[in-house]
Design a protein around this motif. Structure first.
Motif, short mmCIF file in Angstrom:
data_model
loop_
_atom_site.label_atom_id
_atom_site.label_comp_id
_atom_site.label_asym_id
_atom_site.label_seq_id
_atom_site.Cartn_x
_atom_site.Cartn_y
_atom_site.Cartn_z
N ASP A 173 -3.06 -6.80 5.51
CA ASP A 173 -1.68 -6.06 5.40
C ASP A 173 -2.18 -4.61 6.09
O ASP A 173 -2.62 -3.99 5.19
CB ASP A 173 -1.34 -6.05 3.97
CG ASP A 173 -0.11 -5.45 4.05
OD1 ASP A 173 0.63 -5.13 5.01
OD2 ASP A 173 0.57 -5.28 2.70
N GLU A 187 0.15 -1.73 3.98
CA GLU A 187 0.01 -1.42 2.72
C GLU A 187 -1.52 -1.30 2.51
O GLU A 187 -1.84 -0.30 1.73
CB GLU A 187 0.65 -2.50 1.63
CG GLU A 187 2.03 -2.89 1.88
CD GLU A 187 2.94 -1.41 1.41
OE1 GLU A 187 2.32 -1.02 0.41
OE2 GLU A 187 3.79 -1.24 2.00
N ARG A 188 -2.35 -2.20 3.04
CA ARG A 188 -3.97 -1.89 2.97
C ARG A 188 -4.44 -2.27 4.21
O ARG A 188 -5.12 -3.15 4.52
CB ARG A 188 -4.15 -3.48 1.95
CG ARG A 188 -3.63 -3.29 0.59
CD ARG A 188 -4.09 -4.41 -0.08
NE ARG A 188 -3.91 -5.61 0.63
CZ ARG A 188 -3.69 -6.86 0.38
NH1 ARG A 188 -3.45 -7.11 -0.89
NH2 ARG A 188 -3.56 -7.91 1.17
N ASP A 230 -2.33 -12.00 -1.41
CA ASP A 230 -3.41 -11.30 -1.90
C ASP A 230 -4.68 -11.48 -0.91
O ASP A 230 -5.62 -10.62 -1.21
CB ASP A 230 -3.69 -11.73 -3.43
CG ASP A 230 -3.81 -13.33 -3.24
OD1 ASP A 230 -3.17 -13.97 -2.63
OD2 ASP A 230 -4.60 -13.50 -4.20
N ARG A 239 0.42 -14.72 5.47
CA ARG A 239 0.89 -13.46 4.47
C ARG A 239 1.84 -14.00 3.58
O ARG A 239 1.82 -13.55 2.51
CB ARG A 239 0.97 -12.49 5.44
CG ARG A 239 1.21 -11.25 4.36
CD ARG A 239 1.04 -9.98 5.31
NE ARG A 239 1.99 -9.78 6.32
CZ ARG A 239 2.72 -8.52 6.64
NH1 ARG A 239 2.45 -7.56 5.93
NH2 ARG A 239 3.25 -8.49 7.65
N GLN A 287 -15.35 -1.61 4.48
CA GLN A 287 -14.56 -0.85 4.16
C GLN A 287 -14.90 0.37 3.64
O GLN A 287 -15.93 0.64 3.11
CB GLN A 287 -13.27 -1.54 3.35
CG GLN A 287 -12.83 -2.96 3.79
CD GLN A 287 -12.39 -2.84 4.91
OE1 GLN A 287 -11.53 -1.97 5.50
NE2 GLN A 287 -12.84 -3.83 5.87
N ASP A 330 -13.95 2.31 1.19
CA ASP A 330 -13.97 2.26 -0.31
C ASP A 330 -14.87 1.33 -0.97
O ASP A 330 -15.01 1.36 -2.17
CB ASP A 330 -12.43 2.21 -0.92
CG ASP A 330 -11.89 0.99 -0.82
OD1 ASP A 330 -12.38 0.32 0.29
OD2 ASP A 330 -10.97 0.75 -1.27
N THR A 367 -7.49 -2.26 6.85
CA THR A 367 -8.81 -2.42 6.69
C THR A 367 -9.43 -2.46 8.37
O THR A 367 -8.62 -2.19 9.20
CB THR A 367 -9.36 -3.78 6.32
OG1 THR A 367 -8.48 -4.77 7.16
CG2 THR A 367 -8.54 -4.04 5.01
N HIS A 381 -13.10 -6.77 8.72
CA HIS A 381 -12.18 -7.14 7.57
C HIS A 381 -12.92 -7.51 6.50
O HIS A 381 -12.27 -8.18 5.68
CB HIS A 381 -10.98 -7.65 8.18
CG HIS A 381 -10.23 -7.01 9.20
ND1 HIS A 381 -9.47 -6.07 9.03
CD2 HIS A 381 -10.20 -7.58 10.78
CE1 HIS A 381 -8.89 -5.84 10.29
NE2 HIS A 381 -9.34 -6.68 11.05
#
Length: 175
Positions: free
Chosen positions: A146, A149-150, A142, A137, A161, A163, A152, A156
């Motif tokens: 995470d 923050e993000r 990117d 990480r 996901q 969205d 999943t 993964h």
């Protein structure tokens, strides 16, 4: 003028053979065979025309002055060698090619330096087989998962996901 006799090939065939691609070996062999055949054909002929025995012809030919005229014309005749008009163009092409080669070498050296920098960066990083998730990480923020923050869902990948939108869905929402 090209008045000297070439007894053997002065071309370095071994140096050329080292540079020939394996797919072009048959063409190289054919070229070398043609060149050797031409060299043998030229070598089979004498370097200069044979000397004529004019006294023999004088004794055999009864017409007065005929042999002397032939002798005078034979000795006066010079076979003209063709003028080499292409050497200037060839030398110009050689110089242009040398410039292109030097330019390519400079560009290659620049690319090599860039690649060596990239290799040095990669070598300075922790090896993947020794890397922890935290190291990963830190190196690739990117790409790493995470959870804070993000977050999943397993496994993964983008399709799993909440969205996620397929290509068709994105196409319809864009219009």
């Amino acid at each position: 003028m090209a008045s000297r006799r070439i007894a053997k090939s002065t071309f370095n065939w071994k140096a050329l053979e080292e540079r020939v691609q394996p797919t072009q070996k048959t063409n190289y062999t054919a070229l070398r065979a043609k060149s050797n055949a031409y060299l043998r054909a030229v070598s089979a002929n004498p370097e200069s025309p044979p000397k004529l025995d004019w006294e023999y012809y004088k004794a055999k030919i009864s017409i007065p002055g005929l042999v002397e005229n032939f002798k005078k014309e034979y000795e006066a005749h010079k076979t003209p060698y063709p003028e080499n008009k292409m050497i200037a163009q060839i030398e110009q092409q050689i110089e242009e090619t040398k410039c292109e080669i030097e330019e390519f070498k400079e560009q290659s050296e620049e690319r090599i330096a860039e690649y060596q920098k990239s290799v040095a960066i990669i070598k300075s990083k922790v090896a993947f087989d020794q890397m922890t998730m935290e190291d990963y990480r830190a190196e690739f923020p990117d790409l790493a998962i995470d959870p804070i923050e993000r977050p999943t869902f397993w496994p993964h990948n983008p399709e799993e996901q909440l969205d996620y939108k397929s290509m068709e869905q994105q196409a319809t929402t864009d219009h």
